[in-house]
Design a protein around this motif. Structure first.
Motif, mmCIF file in Angstrom:
data_model
loop_
_atom_site.group_PDB
_atom_site.id
_atom_site.type_symbol
_atom_site.label_atom_id
_atom_site.label_comp_id
_atom_site.label_asym_id
_atom_site.label_seq_id
_atom_site.Cartn_x
_atom_site.Cartn_y
_atom_site.Cartn_z
ATOM 1 N N UNK A 152 0.836 -1.213 0.000
ATOM 2 C CA UNK A 152 0.000 0.000 0.000
ATOM 3 C C UNK A 152 0.866 1.257 0.000
ATOM 4 N N UNK A 153 2.031 1.203 0.674
ATOM 5 C CA UNK A 153 2.948 2.344 0.616
ATOM 6 C C UNK A 153 3.498 2.509 -0.791
ATOM 7 N N UNK A 154 3.825 1.394 -1.457
ATOM 8 C CA UNK A 154 4.228 1.480 -2.864
ATOM 9 C C UNK A 154 3.145 2.181 -3.679
ATOM 10 N N UNK A 169 12.971 0.775 -2.128
ATOM 11 C CA UNK A 169 12.383 -0.136 -1.138
ATOM 12 C C UNK A 169 12.316 -1.559 -1.670
ATOM 13 N N UNK A 170 12.026 -1.702 -2.952
ATOM 14 C CA UNK A 170 11.954 -3.032 -3.537
ATOM 15 C C UNK A 170 13.343 -3.684 -3.557
ATOM 16 N N UNK A 204 1.180 1.527 -12.771
ATOM 17 C CA UNK A 204 1.939 1.091 -11.591
ATOM 18 C C UNK A 204 0.988 0.844 -10.432
ATOM 19 N N UNK A 205 0.121 1.818 -10.117
ATOM 20 C CA UNK A 205 -0.764 1.570 -8.972
ATOM 21 C C UNK A 205 -1.851 0.555 -9.307
ATOM 22 N N UNK A 206 -2.233 0.431 -10.563
ATOM 23 C CA UNK A 206 -3.197 -0.616 -10.913
ATOM 24 C C UNK A 206 -2.577 -2.010 -10.812
#
Length: 283
Positions: A152-154, A169-170, A204-206
């Motif tokens: 969710x932060x991503x 982060x990844x 990206x968010x999808x």
């Protein structure tokens, strides 16, 4: 094969790039009699969406251990994913792409990495005639509950177009060596200028919403394709417990867990990954 041949072969391999039905950009290396399709993780959405003409030369060394037998396709997802993109959407376009690869009457071998493994499961379940053997690389039947806040932060970072934070982060979650320190620093500094940008930021968010919404655990029994689950014992996203559950509940499932490895086990321990996958494909 001698070491010189192993070096020279990727440099002379046939390759091409383009777009397959369903809107899938791809790059191919090799011209073997069998087809191997690699479905990448969610980071696939964070590049411009087209492969330069010589991309196959870059892919060939990475997949060199398969080129004696396979034409290897790195198959990206379409750009411009619809709102609410889900497994049905993924199967619909990926099936069209797989049908177009080689002889449409032949199933292909599939390696699904992370999010690509979720899509691979859905394909093997809904379109079993298209998939011969399936590898879930650092993937399982769903995301671990404890990883959901990170994803969710991503998603929040993506909506702010903060691609460097996602990449850093990844990287920390993928690697166990010096790259876990060096890569985040590079992504947060020079990477903010030089790293590629998504062709469609919403992809990206999808993609992340897809991961958060996917749960195939209750449907594993419907996947009859031989399936190898390969992961790391320190993977924070698709944990060892989920990997074991996935392999155990698949009718033809096998499991390989790498001690000490994290979400990048397929890449960081690539010699072990390729050896295990080739053995699995050749049986």
């Amino acid at each position: 094969m001698g070491s010189a041949d192993a070096v020279l072969k990727p440099l002379t391999v046939e390759s091409d790039t383009g777009e397959l039905p369903g809107g899938h950009p791809y790059v191919r290396a090799g011209s073997g009699s069998r087809s191997l399709v690699i479905l990448p993780g969610f980071g696939d959405a964070m590049f411009p969406g087209t492969y330069p003409p010589l991309s196959g030369l870059a892919l060939a060394p990475y997949v060199a251990r398969y080129l004696d037998e396979y034409a290897v396709y790195l198959l990206s997802r379409p750009r411009g994913l619809p709102a609410g993109y889900d497994a049905d959407d993924a199967v619909a376009t990926h099936a069209r792409a797989l049908e177009s690869i080689g002889d449409a009457s032949d199933a292909v071998d599939v390696i699904g990495i992370s999010m690509g493994g979720l899509i691979g499961q859905a394909l093997a379940r809904e379109e079993p005639d298209l998939v011969d053997r399936l590898v879930l690389a650092n993937s399982a039947c769903r995301l671990d509950d404890d990883a959901r806040p990170t994803v969710r932060q991503f998603e929040r970072d993506a909506r702010e177009h903060d691609w460097a934070s996602i990449r850093s982060k990844l990287a920390a979650a993928m690697f166990t060596d010096g790259r876990a320190v060096v890569y985040p620093f590079v992504f947060q500094t020079a990477g903010r200028v030089f790293q590629p940008r998504p062709a469609e930021p919403a992809d990206v968010w999808r993609s992340l919403e897809f991961i958060l919404g996917f749960d195939g655990c209750d449907e594993l029994g419907s996947i009859d394709r031989p399936t190898l689950v390969f992961g790391g014992e320190r993977d924070p996203f698709f944990t060892p417990a989920l990997a074991r559950k996935t392999a155990a509940e698949l009718p033809n499932g096998e499991l390989e867990l790498v001690p000490g490895a994290k979400h990048g086990a397929f890449h960081e321990r690539k010699w072990r990954f390729d050896s295990r996958v080739r053995s699995f494909f050749e049986r």
